[in-house]
Write an enzyme that holds these catalytic residues in place. Structure first.
Site: not given
Length: 143
Positions: A50, A84, A96
């Site tokens: 992202i 990750e 996240y």
């Protein structure tokens, strides 16, 4: 610090055309604001990356990208998301966590053979509760 090469992006796009990847791109006019991608494996989706242009960070764009990726993973039949993240990238870790990701381990020297990565997982993304979470995140109501 070490972005993907043009060849890696071309490979990702070729895999997207085969259905093995999914990418979303945010644009305003002709400007590229951000993007994100998924890789699929059985009933799980792996967030490959992202990215949001530095000039457009802290405007909720990464939230929009990740929500779109999550919805796509659910529509495709995935039950979990994984990724990750650099141990130094506290802002991304916070993003996240808002999406329900939890730390599951560490990949030592994962990035450029120097920086560790935190492995994060989000399970049960196919549940009605997770759909509600995505709706709240998209509406700007955290949690």
């Amino acid at each position: 610090p070490l972005p993907w090469s043009t060849d890696v992006f071309r490979s990702e796009l070729a895999q997207m055309q085969r259905g093995d990847r999914h990418y979303v791109v945010l644009r305003r006019g002709g400007a590229l604001l951000g993007y994100g991608g998924l890789m699929f494996a059985v009933d799980e989706a792996h967030v490959t990356n992202i990215a949001v242009s530095p000039d457009h960070q802290r405007q909720g764009l990464a939230t929009r990208v990740l929500a779109e990726l999550a919805w796509h993973a659910v529509a495709r039949g995935s039950v979990g998301l994984t990724l990750e993240v650099r141990v130094s990238n506290v802002a991304a870790q916070s993003l996240y966590q808002r999406f329900g990701f939890e730390s599951a381990g560490v990949r030592v020297r994962y990035y450029e053979n120097t920086e560790d990565a935190i492995v994060m997982w989000c399970h049960d993304i196919d549940s009605p509760e997770y759909a509600e979470r995505l709706d709240r995140l998209e509406a700007g109501r955290v949690g």
